[in-house]
Design an enzyme around this catalytic site. Structure first.
Site, PDB file in Angstrom:
ATOM      1  N   HIS A 103       0.879  -1.196   0.000  1.00 18.02           N
ATOM      2  CA  HIS A 103       0.000   0.000   0.000  1.00 18.02           C
ATOM      3  C   HIS A 103       0.905   1.232   0.000  1.00 18.02           C
ATOM      4  CE1 HIS A 103      -3.788   2.198   1.478  1.00 18.02           C
ATOM      5  NE2 HIS A 103      -2.863   3.123   1.252  1.00 18.02           N
ATOM      6  N   HIS A 129       1.552   5.368  -1.675  1.00 18.62           N
ATOM      7  CA  HIS A 129       1.181   6.540  -2.476  1.00 18.62           C
ATOM      8  C   HIS A 129       2.450   7.134  -3.082  1.00 18.62           C
ATOM      9  CE1 HIS A 129      -2.938   6.780  -0.814  1.00 18.62           C
ATOM     10  NE2 HIS A 129      -2.366   6.225   0.238  1.00 18.62           N
ATOM     11  N   LYS A 176      -9.399  -0.371  -5.785  1.00 21.59           N
ATOM     12  CA  LYS A 176      -9.436   0.289  -4.478  1.00 21.59           C
ATOM     13  C   LYS A 176     -10.799   0.912  -4.223  1.00 21.59           C
ATOM     14  CE  LYS A 176      -7.942   2.327  -0.754  1.00 21.59           C
ATOM     15  NZ  LYS A 176      -6.745   2.483   0.016  1.00 21.59           N
ATOM     16  N   HIS A 222     -10.499   0.971   1.917  1.00 20.33           N
ATOM     17  CA  HIS A 222     -10.273   1.984   2.970  1.00 20.33           C
ATOM     18  C   HIS A 222     -11.459   1.859   3.917  1.00 20.33           C
ATOM     19  CE1 HIS A 222      -8.708   5.886   4.595  1.00 20.33           C
ATOM     20  NE2 HIS A 222      -9.896   5.812   5.150  1.00 20.33           N
ATOM     21  N   HIS A 232      -4.597  -0.827   5.855  1.00 22.18           N
ATOM     22  CA  HIS A 232      -4.136  -0.080   7.035  1.00 22.18           C
ATOM     23  C   HIS A 232      -5.078  -0.207   8.237  1.00 22.18           C
ATOM     24  CE1 HIS A 232      -6.860   2.762   5.173  1.00 22.18           C
ATOM     25  NE2 HIS A 232      -5.981   3.206   4.305  1.00 22.18           N
ATOM     26  N   ASP A 266       1.477   2.590   3.567  1.00 20.98           N
ATOM     27  CA  ASP A 266       0.644   3.779   3.388  1.00 20.98           C
ATOM     28  C   ASP A 266       1.506   5.035   3.437  1.00 20.98           C
ATOM     29  OD1 ASP A 266      -1.610   5.230   2.831  1.00 20.98           O
ATOM     30  OD2 ASP A 266      -2.476   5.088   4.833  1.00 20.98           O
TER      31      ASP A 266
HETATM   32  O1  DOR Z   1      -3.239   9.326   5.730  1.00 23.34           O
HETATM   33  C1  DOR Z   1      -3.644   9.060   4.615  1.00 23.34           C
HETATM   34  N1  DOR Z   1      -3.111   9.628   3.510  1.00 23.34           N
HETATM   35  N2  DOR Z   1      -4.660   8.203   4.493  1.00 23.34           N
HETATM   36  C2  DOR Z   1      -5.244   7.979   3.322  1.00 23.34           C
HETATM   37  O2  DOR Z   1      -6.155   7.213   3.286  1.00 23.34           O
HETATM   38  C3  DOR Z   1      -4.817   8.717   2.108  1.00 23.34           C
HETATM   39  C4  DOR Z   1      -3.453   9.169   2.220  1.00 23.34           C
HETATM   40  C5  DOR Z   1      -3.078  10.193   1.174  1.00 23.34           C
HETATM   41  O3  DOR Z   1      -3.341   9.956  -0.006  1.00 23.34           O
HETATM   42  O4  DOR Z   1      -2.509  11.230   1.529  1.00 23.34           O
HETATM   43 ZN    ZN Z   2      -3.327   5.090   1.669  1.00 23.11          ZN
END
Ligand code: DOR
Ligand code: ZN
Length: 349
Positions: free
Chosen positions: A14, A16, A100, A137, A175, A248
Site C-alpha cells: 500500500h 502513495h 481500491k 479503505h 491499514h 501507506d
Molecule cells: O493518511 C492518509 N493519507 N490516508 C489515506 O487514506 C490517504 C493518504 C493520502 O493519499 O494522503
Molecule cells: Zn493510503
C-alpha cells in the site's frame, strides 16, 4: 542475539507515489529497499480505467532512478461508473493487481469514491469471479460517527455485509488501526487479508497529541489508543499469513502538513525497514519480519516472493534525512522518536 538479518527483498502492499515532481522525488525512497509496491490510485483526477493505469505506470517507470529494479503493481480507483468489462480487461492485462474502494469523502482525494455500494455490485461480482482483490479503505464517513470509531463501525455496517453479499470476493482491509480490525481479519478465510502500516506499529494517539500537536503523525485512519497499537503489533509479529506490510507512505509537502488544516499522511518510505526491525526486535519476533514484509503479501496476491535478499545489520544509530527535498517541496520523513539501530546494509540497487 545475532546482529545481522537476511531476508527476502520486501514489498510494500500500500503506497502513495503521487505524480510529477513529487513522484520523481519520493520514488527512490521506495525503490532503495522494496522490489514491488501496490500503487494507490488517488491522484487528481484518479486512476479509474485500464488506460489511466497504463499511463500512470508509464510515468512511474520513466521516473525510476537509474539501475533500480522495481515493479509498480497498479490499482484502479472504484467509482460508481466503473465498467466491469474494463476491470476484467485490466486484470487480464496483468498490469492491474487490485481495485481500491474509497468510501466517498473518507480521505485525501476520495471525492470520486463510492457512496452507494449497490451501484458497484456488478463490478464486485466480476472481481469475485476473476479473483481480483478489492483493497478497502475501511472507515465510514457518517459525520455522526466519532473519527476514532469509524473503522469499527465500517466493519459492522459496510464490510461484513459486503463480504456476505459478494461471496468469494478477495478483500484486503487496508491499514487496519484497531483491535476490532485485527479481530475481524482473523474471522475470515484466505480470501481476507489486512495490511498494517509502519507508523501504526510505532505510535498511538498520545504520540500525536500529548505535549503539542504533531501534524506529521496525522493520517487516516487516525492513530488510536495504545491498546489498539498493541493489538496491531501482536498481529504483525504473529507470522499469520493474513497480515502483511502496507506502509501507506503518503507524501504531502511540509506546508500542506504544517497548516491550520493539515493533510492526512505519514511519509515513511525512507526508514520503514529500520522501524520495522525495531518493532519486531522489541516484540522478540525478528525471525518473523520476513513473513510480514516479504512473504505474506505475495502469497495473498498469488505472486512469487522476491528472489533477491536484503541484509539488515544492528549497529550505530541509522543515519537518514529528517526531510527529503522534492521538486514539489520538502517532505518530512516519519520520526520514530528515538534512534533506530537496524540499517539495511546490503540491498540490490
Ligand atoms: O493518511 C492518509 N493519507 N490516508 C489515506 O487514506 C490517504 C493518504 C493520502 O493519499 O494522503
Ligand atoms: Zn493510503
Amino acid at each position: 542475539m545475532s546482529d545481522q538479518l537476511t531476508i527476502r527483498r520486501p514489498d510494500d502492499w500500500h503506497l502513495h507515489l503521487r505524480d510529477g515532481a513529487m513522484l520523481q522525488g519520493v520514488l527512490p525512497e521506495t525503490t532503495r529497499h522494496f522490489a514491488r509496491a501496490i500503487i494507490m490510485p488517488n491522484l487528481v483526477p484518479p486512476v479509474v480505467t485500464l488506460a489511466d493505469a497504463r499511463a500512470y505506470h508509464g510515468r512511474i517507470m520513466a521516473a525510476l532512478p537509474p539501475g533500480a529494479e522495481f515493479e509498480p503493481l497498479m490499482t484502479l480507483y472504484l467509482t460508481e461508473n466503473t465498467d466491469p468489462g474494463d476491470v476484467a480487461a485490466a486484470h487480464a492485462s496483468g498490469l492491474v493487481k487490485a481495485v481500491k474502494l474509497y468510501p466517498a469523502g473518507a480521505t485525501t482525494n476520495s471525492a470520486s469514491g463510492v457512496s452507494n455500494l449497490d451501484a458497484v455490485r456488478p463490478v464486485l461480482e466480476r472481481m469475485a469471479e476473476i479473483g481480483l482483490p478489492l483493497c478497502v479503505h475501511g472507515e465510514v464517513t457518517d459525520p455522526s460517527v466519532d473519527i476514532f470509531d469509524r473503522e469499527a463501525v465500517f466493519i459492522d455496517r459496510v464490510l461484513d455485509p459486503l463480504r456476505r453479499a459478494v461471496p468469494g470476493l478477495r478483500v484486503v482491509m487496508e491499514h487496519i488501526t484497531t483491535a476490532d480490525g485485527v479481530e475481524y481479519a482473523r474471522s475470515g478465510g484466505d480470501d481476507l487479508g489486512a495490511t498494517i502500516t509502519t507508523h501504526h506499529l510505532m505510535i498511538n494517539r498520545n504520540h500525536m497529541l500529548v505535549g503539542g500537536i504533531r501534524p506529521h503523525y496525522y493520517c487516516l485512519p487516525v492513530v488510536k489508543r495504545a491498546r489498539h497499537q498493541r493489538a496491531l503489533r501482536a498481529a504483525a509479529t504473529s507470522g499469520e499469513a493474513r497480515f502483511f506490510l502496507g506502509t501507506d507512505s503518503a507524501p504531502h509537502n511540509d506546508p500542506a502538513k504544517e497548516s491550520a488544516c493539515g493533510c492526512a499522511g505519514v511519509f515513511s518510505a525512507t526508514n520503514t525497514m529500520s522501524c520495522l526491525a525495531y518493532v519486531f526486535e522489541e516484540e522478540g519476533a525478528l525471525e518473523r519480519l520476513e513473513a510480514f514484509a516479504s512473504l505474506n503479501g505475495p502469497a495473498f496476491y498469488g505472486l512469487p516472493p522476491n528472489e533477491a535478499r536484503i541484509t539488515m545489520t544492528r549497529g550505530q544509530p541509522v543515519d537518514y534525512p529528517a526531510k527529503i527535498e522534492t521538486g514539489a517541496g520538502p517532505v518530512t520523513v516519519f520520526d520514530p522518536g528515538h534512534p533506530l539501530l537496524w540499517a539495511v546494509s546490503d540491498a540490490p540497487v
